[in-house]
Design a protein around this motif. Structure first.
Motif, PDB file in Angstrom:
ATOM      1  N   GLU A 259       0.832  -1.207   0.000  1.00 25.28           N
ATOM      2  CA  GLU A 259       0.000   0.000   0.000  1.00 25.28           C
ATOM      3  C   GLU A 259       0.866   1.256   0.000  1.00 25.28           C
ATOM      4  O   GLU A 259       0.593   2.219  -0.738  1.00 25.28           O
ATOM      5  CB  GLU A 259      -0.913   0.004   1.229  1.00 25.28           C
ATOM      6  CG  GLU A 259      -2.096  -0.944   1.117  1.00 25.28           C
ATOM      7  CD  GLU A 259      -2.975  -0.922   2.357  1.00 25.28           C
ATOM      8  OE1 GLU A 259      -4.202  -0.956   2.228  1.00 25.28           O
ATOM      9  OE2 GLU A 259      -2.406  -0.888   3.474  1.00 25.28           O
ATOM     10  N   SER A 260       1.920   1.241   0.820  1.00 21.96           N
ATOM     11  CA  SER A 260       2.820   2.393   0.880  1.00 21.96           C
ATOM     12  C   SER A 260       3.515   2.620  -0.459  1.00 21.96           C
ATOM     13  O   SER A 260       3.659   3.760  -0.925  1.00 21.96           O
ATOM     14  CB  SER A 260       3.868   2.184   1.981  1.00 21.96           C
ATOM     15  OG  SER A 260       3.261   2.080   3.252  1.00 21.96           O
ATOM     16  N   ALA A 261       3.923   1.540  -1.090  1.00 22.00           N
ATOM     17  CA  ALA A 261       4.592   1.656  -2.387  1.00 22.00           C
ATOM     18  C   ALA A 261       3.649   2.205  -3.450  1.00 22.00           C
ATOM     19  O   ALA A 261       4.040   3.036  -4.283  1.00 22.00           O
ATOM     20  CB  ALA A 261       5.128   0.288  -2.809  1.00 22.00           C
ATOM     21  N   ARG A 265       3.920   5.477  -5.898  1.00 23.94           N
ATOM     22  CA  ARG A 265       3.845   5.278  -7.350  1.00 23.94           C
ATOM     23  C   ARG A 265       2.655   6.033  -7.949  1.00 23.94           C
ATOM     24  O   ARG A 265       2.431   5.948  -9.156  1.00 23.94           O
ATOM     25  CB  ARG A 265       3.705   3.792  -7.673  1.00 23.94           C
ATOM     26  CG  ARG A 265       4.941   2.979  -7.412  1.00 23.94           C
ATOM     27  CD  ARG A 265       4.668   1.474  -7.603  1.00 23.94           C
ATOM     28  NE  ARG A 265       4.259   1.150  -8.965  1.00 23.94           N
ATOM     29  CZ  ARG A 265       5.094   0.976  -9.990  1.00 23.94           C
ATOM     30  NH1 ARG A 265       6.411   1.124  -9.793  1.00 23.94           N
ATOM     31  NH2 ARG A 265       4.637   0.672 -11.186  1.00 23.94           N
ATOM     32  N   LYS A 266       1.873   6.721  -7.095  1.00 26.48           N
ATOM     33  CA  LYS A 266       0.645   7.382  -7.548  1.00 26.48           C
ATOM     34  C   LYS A 266      -0.297   6.360  -8.196  1.00 26.48           C
ATOM     35  O   LYS A 266      -0.936   6.633  -9.224  1.00 26.48           O
ATOM     36  CB  LYS A 266       0.956   8.526  -8.509  1.00 26.48           C
ATOM     37  CG  LYS A 266       1.810   9.633  -7.898  1.00 26.48           C
ATOM     38  CD  LYS A 266       1.969  10.757  -8.869  1.00 26.48           C
ATOM     39  CE  LYS A 266       2.796  11.922  -8.443  1.00 26.48           C
ATOM     40  NZ  LYS A 266       3.273  12.180  -7.196  1.00 26.48           N
ATOM     41  N   HIS A 267      -0.291   5.151  -7.595  1.00 25.35           N
ATOM     42  CA  HIS A 267      -1.174   4.040  -7.992  1.00 25.35           C
ATOM     43  C   HIS A 267      -0.905   3.514  -9.405  1.00 25.35           C
ATOM     44  O   HIS A 267      -1.802   2.958 -10.046  1.00 25.35           O
ATOM     45  CB  HIS A 267      -2.643   4.434  -7.819  1.00 25.35           C
ATOM     46  CG  HIS A 267      -3.013   4.615  -6.374  1.00 25.35           C
ATOM     47  ND1 HIS A 267      -3.333   3.556  -5.554  1.00 25.35           N
ATOM     48  CD2 HIS A 267      -3.052   5.721  -5.601  1.00 25.35           C
ATOM     49  CE1 HIS A 267      -3.583   4.011  -4.330  1.00 25.35           C
ATOM     50  NE2 HIS A 267      -3.411   5.336  -4.325  1.00 25.35           N
ATOM     51  N   LYS A 287      -6.103  -8.103  -2.991  1.00 22.60           N
ATOM     52  CA  LYS A 287      -7.319  -7.296  -2.868  1.00 22.60           C
ATOM     53  C   LYS A 287      -7.072  -5.821  -3.177  1.00 22.60           C
ATOM     54  O   LYS A 287      -8.022  -5.047  -3.338  1.00 22.60           O
ATOM     55  CB  LYS A 287      -7.893  -7.441  -1.456  1.00 22.60           C
ATOM     56  CG  LYS A 287      -8.296  -8.866  -1.105  1.00 22.60           C
ATOM     57  CD  LYS A 287      -8.772  -8.968   0.340  1.00 22.60           C
ATOM     58  CE  LYS A 287      -9.123 -10.408   0.703  1.00 22.60           C
ATOM     59  NZ  LYS A 287      -9.547 -10.538   2.127  1.00 22.60           N
ATOM     60  N   LEU A 288      -5.806  -5.430  -3.236  1.00 21.99           N
ATOM     61  CA  LEU A 288      -5.479  -4.016  -3.497  1.00 21.99           C
ATOM     62  C   LEU A 288      -5.714  -3.669  -4.959  1.00 21.99           C
ATOM     63  O   LEU A 288      -5.381  -4.450  -5.861  1.00 21.99           O
ATOM     64  CB  LEU A 288      -4.020  -3.736  -3.133  1.00 21.99           C
ATOM     65  CG  LEU A 288      -3.636  -3.905  -1.659  1.00 21.99           C
ATOM     66  CD1 LEU A 288      -2.133  -3.745  -1.494  1.00 21.99           C
ATOM     67  CD2 LEU A 288      -4.377  -2.878  -0.797  1.00 21.99           C
ATOM     68  N   GLN A 289      -6.280  -2.496  -5.170  1.00 19.58           N
ATOM     69  CA  GLN A 289      -6.387  -2.008  -6.543  1.00 19.58           C
ATOM     70  C   GLN A 289      -4.986  -1.701  -7.066  1.00 19.58           C
ATOM     71  O   GLN A 289      -4.085  -1.350  -6.313  1.00 19.58           O
ATOM     72  CB  GLN A 289      -7.253  -0.745  -6.593  1.00 19.58           C
ATOM     73  CG  GLN A 289      -8.727  -1.016  -6.345  1.00 19.58           C
ATOM     74  CD  GLN A 289      -9.573   0.226  -6.583  1.00 19.58           C
ATOM     75  OE1 GLN A 289      -9.060   1.332  -6.751  1.00 19.58           O
ATOM     76  NE2 GLN A 289     -10.879   0.042  -6.609  1.00 19.58           N
ATOM     77  N   ASP A 290      -4.825  -1.854  -8.352  1.00 22.01           N
ATOM     78  CA  ASP A 290      -3.548  -1.550  -9.018  1.00 22.01           C
ATOM     79  C   ASP A 290      -2.468  -2.594  -8.726  1.00 22.01           C
ATOM     80  O   ASP A 290      -1.285  -2.349  -8.986  1.00 22.01           O
ATOM     81  CB  ASP A 290      -3.034  -0.155  -8.633  1.00 22.01           C
ATOM     82  CG  ASP A 290      -4.068   0.932  -8.896  1.00 22.01           C
ATOM     83  OD1 ASP A 290      -4.671   0.902  -9.991  1.00 22.01           O
ATOM     84  OD2 ASP A 290      -4.281   1.767  -8.015  1.00 22.01           O
ATOM     85  N   VAL A 291      -2.859  -3.735  -8.170  1.00 25.80           N
ATOM     86  CA  VAL A 291      -1.916  -4.848  -7.995  1.00 25.80           C
ATOM     87  C   VAL A 291      -2.466  -6.058  -8.732  1.00 25.80           C
ATOM     88  O   VAL A 291      -3.628  -6.433  -8.542  1.00 25.80           O
ATOM     89  CB  VAL A 291      -1.704  -5.191  -6.512  1.00 25.80           C
ATOM     90  CG1 VAL A 291      -0.885  -6.479  -6.389  1.00 25.80           C
ATOM     91  CG2 VAL A 291      -0.995  -4.064  -5.802  1.00 25.80           C
TER      92      VAL A 291
END
Length: 422
Positions: A259-261, A265-267, A287-291
């Motif tokens: 999440e911190s990364a 990275r601005k998602h 579950k994270l968006q953009d992963v």
């Protein structure tokens, strides 16, 4: 003598069960000793990879092995019973040979499993849990695997878990020359990943490992940078791709760090492949968006597209394996004869030692040496002849002519009807 192979693999058990029963290298010695004691096994070896945990043993207590595995890995017996397999004798031998050849792998014909099996054998030998039977079996399996590699085309096209991971990345990134990759671990799989990425022209590679020197040694081969696992949070935001394969029993990368990364990275999306079992990346990261997180099981579709060229070679490899099974059966029969010869020799030596002691006692008592020697020869002959003669008489009385013929063959006797004395 019973040989068996008991285990679970990628076909019978999902990843969440496979990772529970996986053994780390530092756990193997203690596990071998504990298992041998718990199930009264004469010989035993444990193979633990990302796709399988298998126990090879000589013994009768296969059911005790399953109970031990459930207790040792803190998993319910019911779960293991629903997804395990148990093969015995020739079926077990055939299975081990197919494993060695990569015929039972997720990636048909992949070469890494042979090295893992050799490591399994070496550790079991070091632990003193491999002797005559499993030693011959492993050597036969290694020999068959070598034949398959040299006599078939099963290993010619580049298909492996590492290759599949890199191939999957090409479906995400249009051009790997713009991609920065973070590789976690420094073992053979990560080395293969690095090699494939370099061949694809990836922009930058960073290798993170528990031991900095190992990370730097591997990184040097690919003009990359080596860092410690503890430094991953400082580098993660720069990575477009993360591929992980370590032997850690606990996750290396958690949801919070990712999440911190992503914020830094601005998602901008991150592509992740977790090849490790147990997993290196917490499942919650998916579950994270953009992963885009994939596990070793997710690579199957990629692999299926790349193994078609190996199918005909697999048939040839199966034939070689069957020859190996026949060869093993011949070796096993030879082992059984060795036991019989040993017992026969022991019986003869016992009779010899007994009569020799009697003869020496007679000599010490002052009896004439010539008489003592004659008595020794007569008594020893009578003892050696007594049981075979009795059995042959019984065979004659019962009409068991095949036993009499066998005696002629075993002792090289000439039959009376050929004009010679027997």
């Amino acid at each position: 003598m019973t040989i068996f192979a008991l285990g679970i693999n990628h076909r019978t058990a999902p990843l969440d069960i496979r990772e529970k029963v996986a053994f780390a290298p530092e756990q193997m010695m203690e596990a071998l000793q504990g298992l041998a004691d718990a199930a009264a096994l004469k010989e035993v070896a444990i193979l633990s990879t990302c796709n399988r945990t298998e126990i090879y043993a000589e013994g009768e207590q296969a059911d005790q092995v399953l109970h031990w595995l459930a207790q040792q890995r803190r998993i319910s017996l019911e779960q293991l019973q629903s997804c395990h397999y148990l093969l015995t004798d020739s079926d077990a031998v055939r299975h081990i040979m197919k494993v060695a050849c990569g015929l039972d792998s997720m990636v048909l014909g992949e070469p890494q499993i042979l090295g893992q099996l050799k490591s399994c054998y070496a550790v079991a030998r070091e632990a003193g849990k491999v002797s005559t039977v499993l030693n011959q079996l492993f050597q036969q399996a290694f020999s068959i695997a070598k034949r398959v590699r040299t006599e078939t085309a099963i290993g010619q096209s580049p298909v492996s878990v590492a290759y599949a991971a890199v191939s999957l990345s090409q479906q995400i990134f249009s051009d790997l020359r713009d991609v920065r990759a973070l590789l976690i671990g420094a073992g053979e799989t990560i080395e293969l990943v690095a090699r494939h990425l370099q061949e694809k022209g990836v922009r930058e590679i960073t290798v993170a490992n528990r031991t900095l020197s190992r990370a730097q040694d591997l990184a040097e081969q690919f003009s990359a940078q080596g860092i410690l696992l503890s430094e991953i949070p400082d580098y993660l935001h720069r990575a477009d791709m993360v591929i992980s394969s370590t032997a850690s029993q606990l996750p290396i990368l958690g949801k919070g760090a990712v999440e911190s990364a992503l914020k830094l990275r601005k998602h901008k999306p991150i592509f992740m492949v977790d090849i490790a079992v147990p997993r290196d990346i917490e499942p919650e990261v998916a579950k994270l968006q953009d992963v885009y997180l994939y596990t070793v099981d997710d690579l199957q579709a990629v692999i299926d597209e790349n193994i078609r060229s190996r199918q005909s070679a697999a048939g040839e490899a199966e034939d070689i394996v069957e020859q190996g099974v026949v060869g093993w059966q011949s070796q096993l029969r030879a082992l059984n004869v060795v036991d019989t010869i040993r017992a026969f020799r022991s019986s003869a030596e016992e009779a010899r030692d007994h009569e020799l002691e009697k003869a020496l006692a007679s000599l010490r008592a002052g009896q004439a040496p010539e008489l003592v020697l004659k008595s020794l020869a007569r008594n020893l002959t009578n003892k050696l002849m007594h049981t075979p003669t009795t059995r042959l008489k019984q065979a004659g009385e019962q009409g068991l002519t095949e036993h009499i013929d066998l005696a002629h063959h075993l002792f090289g006797l000439k039959k009376p009807d050929d004009g010679s004395e027997s």
